[in-house]
Structures are given as C-alpha cells and as structure tokens.
Design an enzyme around this catalytic site. Structure first.
Site, PDB file in Angstrom:
ATOM      1  N   ILE A 176      40.400  29.401  41.755  1.00 15.76           N
ATOM      2  CA  ILE A 176      39.421  29.369  43.010  1.00 15.76           C
ATOM      3  C   ILE A 176      38.251  28.947  43.159  1.00 15.76           C
ATOM      4  CG2 ILE A 176      39.045  30.739  45.169  1.00 15.76           C
ATOM      5  CD1 ILE A 176      41.575  32.830  44.587  1.00 15.76           C
ATOM      6  N   GLY A 202      34.207  28.729  44.436  1.00 16.19           N
ATOM      7  CA  GLY A 202      32.699  29.647  44.981  1.00 16.19           C
ATOM      8  C   GLY A 202      33.775  31.116  45.087  1.00 16.19           C
ATOM      9  N   SER A 207      30.852  35.135  47.571  1.00 19.97           N
ATOM     10  CA  SER A 207      30.924  35.222  48.699  1.00 19.97           C
ATOM     11  C   SER A 207      32.276  35.090  49.820  1.00 19.97           C
ATOM     12  CB  SER A 207      30.060  35.082  49.832  1.00 19.97           C
ATOM     13  OG  SER A 207      30.073  34.068  50.024  1.00 19.97           O
ATOM     14  N   GLY A 208      32.475  35.118  50.384  1.00 21.97           N
ATOM     15  CA  GLY A 208      33.527  34.957  51.495  1.00 21.97           C
ATOM     16  C   GLY A 208      34.943  34.947  51.394  1.00 21.97           C
ATOM     17  N   TYR A 224      29.063  17.800  58.279  1.00 24.73           N
ATOM     18  CA  TYR A 224      29.702  18.293  58.195  1.00 24.73           C
ATOM     19  C   TYR A 224      31.886  18.147  58.163  1.00 24.73           C
ATOM     20  CZ  TYR A 224      32.772  23.186  57.482  1.00 24.73           C
ATOM     21  OH  TYR A 224      33.727  24.217  57.054  1.00 24.73           O
TER      22      TYR A 224
HETATM   23  P1  NAD Z   1      31.177  31.545  51.845  1.00 25.97           P
HETATM   24  O1  NAD Z   1      29.290  30.410  52.113  1.00 25.97           O
HETATM   25  O2  NAD Z   1      30.774  32.749  52.553  1.00 25.97           O
HETATM   26  O3  NAD Z   1      31.547  30.607  50.634  1.00 25.97           O
HETATM   27  C1  NAD Z   1      31.454  29.394  50.103  1.00 25.97           C
HETATM   28  C2  NAD Z   1      30.882  29.708  49.203  1.00 25.97           C
HETATM   29  O4  NAD Z   1      30.705  28.124  47.923  1.00 25.97           O
HETATM   30  C3  NAD Z   1      29.778  30.337  47.926  1.00 25.97           C
HETATM   31  O5  NAD Z   1      30.381  31.477  47.400  1.00 25.97           O
HETATM   32  C4  NAD Z   1      28.505  29.156  47.218  1.00 25.97           C
HETATM   33  O6  NAD Z   1      27.408  29.915  47.070  1.00 25.97           O
HETATM   34  C5  NAD Z   1      30.099  28.394  47.179  1.00 25.97           C
HETATM   35  N1  NAD Z   1      29.468  27.237  46.791  1.00 25.97           N
HETATM   36  C6  NAD Z   1      28.346  25.987  47.396  1.00 25.97           C
HETATM   37  N2  NAD Z   1      28.131  24.843  46.329  1.00 25.97           N
HETATM   38  C7  NAD Z   1      29.004  25.122  45.501  1.00 25.97           C
HETATM   39  C8  NAD Z   1      28.756  24.563  44.383  1.00 25.97           C
HETATM   40  N3  NAD Z   1      28.258  23.138  44.396  1.00 25.97           N
HETATM   41  N4  NAD Z   1      29.870  24.802  43.565  1.00 25.97           N
HETATM   42  C9  NAD Z   1      30.751  26.131  43.325  1.00 25.97           C
HETATM   43  N5  NAD Z   1      30.585  26.921  44.279  1.00 25.97           N
HETATM   44  C10 NAD Z   1      29.892  26.236  45.688  1.00 25.97           C
HETATM   45  O7  NAD Z   1      31.484  30.372  53.362  1.00 25.97           O
HETATM   46  P2  NAD Z   1      33.303  30.621  53.689  1.00 25.97           P
HETATM   47  O8  NAD Z   1      33.391  30.826  54.550  1.00 25.97           O
HETATM   48  O9  NAD Z   1      33.980  31.871  52.538  1.00 25.97           O
HETATM   49  O10 NAD Z   1      33.502  28.996  53.174  1.00 25.97           O
HETATM   50  C11 NAD Z   1      34.402  29.119  51.936  1.00 25.97           C
HETATM   51  C12 NAD Z   1      35.512  27.419  52.865  1.00 25.97           C
HETATM   52  O11 NAD Z   1      35.747  27.181  54.193  1.00 25.97           O
HETATM   53  C13 NAD Z   1      34.547  26.309  52.453  1.00 25.97           C
HETATM   54  O12 NAD Z   1      35.065  25.580  51.750  1.00 25.97           O
HETATM   55  C14 NAD Z   1      33.872  26.723  54.267  1.00 25.97           C
HETATM   56  O13 NAD Z   1      33.970  24.918  54.406  1.00 25.97           O
HETATM   57  C15 NAD Z   1      35.615  26.630  55.482  1.00 25.97           C
HETATM   58  N6  NAD Z   1      35.544  27.142  55.892  1.00 25.97           N
HETATM   59  C16 NAD Z   1      34.406  28.173  56.416  1.00 25.97           C
HETATM   60  C17 NAD Z   1      34.701  28.560  57.833  1.00 25.97           C
HETATM   61  C18 NAD Z   1      33.881  29.415  58.342  1.00 25.97           C
HETATM   62  O14 NAD Z   1      33.919  29.502  60.259  1.00 25.97           O
HETATM   63  N7  NAD Z   1      33.025  30.609  57.714  1.00 25.97           N
HETATM   64  C19 NAD Z   1      35.306  27.321  58.965  1.00 25.97           C
HETATM   65  C20 NAD Z   1      36.388  26.958  58.131  1.00 25.97           C
HETATM   66  C21 NAD Z   1      36.379  26.567  57.342  1.00 25.97           C
END
Ligand code: NAD
Length: 315
Positions: A7, A9, A12-13, A153
C-alpha cells in the site's frame, strides 16, 4: 495462503486505516507492506498497528514520484511477490487555475497519475508472469465527474481512470484483477490540507468575480459538504477490503451511496449537459436549496447504514 499487500501513502488517512485493518485481520490473511514517502512520519501507523508490527505489517520507504525508491522497495520484498497492490498516495489542489502555477499542477499529475504508472511499470511484469495479482487504485468520484475549482485534481483522476480502463482489457488476458475505488468526500488530512491551502491562496491573479466565487461559494460550503457527506478513512478502508476479498471484484466501486445520485446524472444524458446544469443550479441559483439538501442528506446518512454487497468473499 497469506497474500502480500503493498500500500502506498500509509502515513495518514485511507492508506493508514487500510494498512492497520488488514494487518489486524483476525484470520491473518494478509502480509502488509505499508509504504510512505517519509519514514519520519511512521509513528501514528506504528502506534495504531501495535504488536502486529514486524509480524503482519512492515513499514517501508516508497515515494511514488521516485522510480528508484519504488524499485528498492519492491526488491526488498521476498521474491518481489506482491499479490495486491493498493495505489493510494495522492494529493489535492483547489482554486482558480489563474492562481495556480504549471509546476503545482504538474506535481498533482506526477503524484496522482504518473505515481500509479511508475508503480505498475515495476510491479505489473511480475504479476503478468505469475498470472495472478490484484491492482486496487484509490481513485475518486472526481475520476468520473468534475467539480467546480477542482479542475486539475479531477483531470488527474480522469487520467487514472482512462489509463485503468485501457489496461483492464489486457489485465483480463493475464487473469489479473483491476479495481477502482471511488470515494466521495473523506475526512482526512487531505481535506484539511486542501482547505488550508485554499484559504492561504493568493487570489490576485483572478478577476474579482472568480475570486469571490471561490471564497464566498466554494470555500464557504467546503466544510459543510465534508461534514454532511463525508465518510471516515475507516469506512473507505472497509469497502476496499471487501473489494479485495470479493470472488469477482468489480472494476469500479463507489464507497458513498449518498453520492451515487450525482454520478448517475452523467450516464443519464449522453449530451453531458445534465450534471453540469444541476451543479450550476446548485452552486449559483439555489444556495439555500443546496444547504437544505445537505441537511436532508445528513438525515439520510443517519438513517441509512452502510450496507453493500459484493457477493461472497473468496478464500
Ligand atoms: P491523506 O493526505 O491523508 O493521504 C495521502 C497520502 O499520500 C499521504 O500520507 C501523503 O503523504 C501521501 N503521498 C503524497 N505524495 C506522495 C508521494 N509522492 N509518495 C508517496 N506518498 C505520497 O489523504 P487521503 O484522503 O487518505 O488520500 C488517499 C487517496 O484517496 C488519494 O489518492 C486521494 O486522492 C483519494 N481520495 C481522497 C478523498 C478525500 O476526500 N479525502 C476523496 C476521494 C479520493
């Protein structure tokens, strides 16, 4: 037998929530390689995973924008065997394009789109050779439908979806599975970072009307949209695990049933005008109706429990 799951990233999240849930699986069906760009941010994951650390979960460095870091990470996994790849790392960007630099936009494309491409260039050949593997991509409802002030985005997620639609046909020939997870709003760091950047944005390059639209309509409603429609990272992780365990995993899976009426509009009108019209009316003519419908959604959310059925899980 235990499946190796990589996995991206996971600091977080959704990535963190998914890594922890899979590592804590009672039947111990997964060995999780939880990766992150910056290992200095590993503490929350270590804490959440507790004594399973080093057993069902290992933390590794991986930056999706750095080919060498992907190679090094994959080489460190026994036999380079990845049964399930979850491409989750991503970033957001909001605001008028007049106020964003091309470099900022390129960083979004490089992370959200080319990040996935780099992972697959390294991992797909092994999966093809073994004729087994599941590629799971955290896309977004914005991979199906654009939203005001999310131009770049949405473009990055559309790129992901087009790429995967093309690849899915080839993958089928190699008996590989490909699944796009499409969450609506999720309450994570992502949403907080994007909002803060939006609040700090220098709007001087935009005309007055655009700047006001962004501040007084978009940013003003932002928190409310997340509060009423937003899911937790854990909910999205649960959906993702069900997709991973499904006997016949779907190509697309939306995690938020409250959002599906919006995405359905896209398929209801071949001319493509219907969703644009509705979004326009929601944003510009019926601000009050918009708030009222958000309140209605809150009520629905409270009443409906997340029940979704993806058929029998596979063994
Ligand atoms: P988040 O910011 O908590 O997590 C995103 C993670 O990606 C972070 O830990 C960040 O450090 C990491 N990341 C960024 N650039 C990176 C890189 N170059 N290499 C490795 N890691 C990197 O946010 P999230 O909401 O958990 O996002 C996760 C996924 O879910 C993303 O692809 C986002 O587009 C998608 N998403 C989010 C939402 C929302 O509303 N939060 C909605 C739909 C989809």
């Amino acid at each position: 037998s235990r499946r190796n799951v990589l996995i991206t990233g996971c600091s977080s999240g959704i990535g963190l929530a998914l890594a922890v849930k899979m590592a804590k699986d009672e039947e111990r069906r997964f060995k999780v390689y939880a990766t992150m760009r910056n290992l200095a941010k590993k503490e929350p994951l270590e804490e959440a995973v507790g004594r399973r650390l080093g057993k069902t979960l290992e933390i590794k460095q991986l930056d999706v924008c750095d080919e060498q870091s992907i190679k090094t990470c994959v080489n460190s996994i026994p036999d380079r065997r990845i049964d399930v790849l979850v491409s989750n790392a991503g970033m957001g960007l909001i605001g008028p394009i007049e106020c964003q630099t091309i470099d900022e936009m390129k960083t979004v494309m490089d992370t959200n789109f080319f990040g996935l491409v780099r992972l697959l260039k390294e991992i797909l050949p092994d999966m093809k050779r073994r004729k087994s593997g599941h590629i799971v991509i955290i896309s977004s409802v914005m991979g199906i439908q654009g939203i005001l002030f999310n131009d770049v985005y949405a473009a990055s997620k559309f790129a992901v979806e087009g790429f995967c639609e093309s690849l899915a046909i080839q993958a089928l020939k190699f008996k590989l599975q490909l699944s796009l997870i499409e969450p609506g709003p999720v309450i994570t760091e992502f949403e907080r970072k994007v909002f803060e950047d939006g609040m700090k944005m220098d709007l001087s390059a935009a005309d007055k009307e655009t700047a006001e639209m962004f501040t007084n309509i978009y940013l003003k409603n932002y928190k409310q949209i997340f509060q009423s429609l937003g899911q937790s990272a854990e909910e999205v992780a649960e959906h993702t695990i069900k997709v991973i365990l499904a006997e016949n995993p779907p190509f697309r899976h939306q995690t938020n049933t409250l959002y599906t009426p919006m995405t359905t509009l896209k398929y209801a009108d071949p001319n493509g005008d219907l969703p644009i019209d509705i979004f326009y009316k929601m944003v510009f003519h019926h601000d009050k109706i918009f708030s009222a419908s958000l309140n209605f959604i809150k009520l629905l959310r409270w009443r409906s429990r997340k029940s979704f059925d993806l058929g029998k899980p596979s063994q």
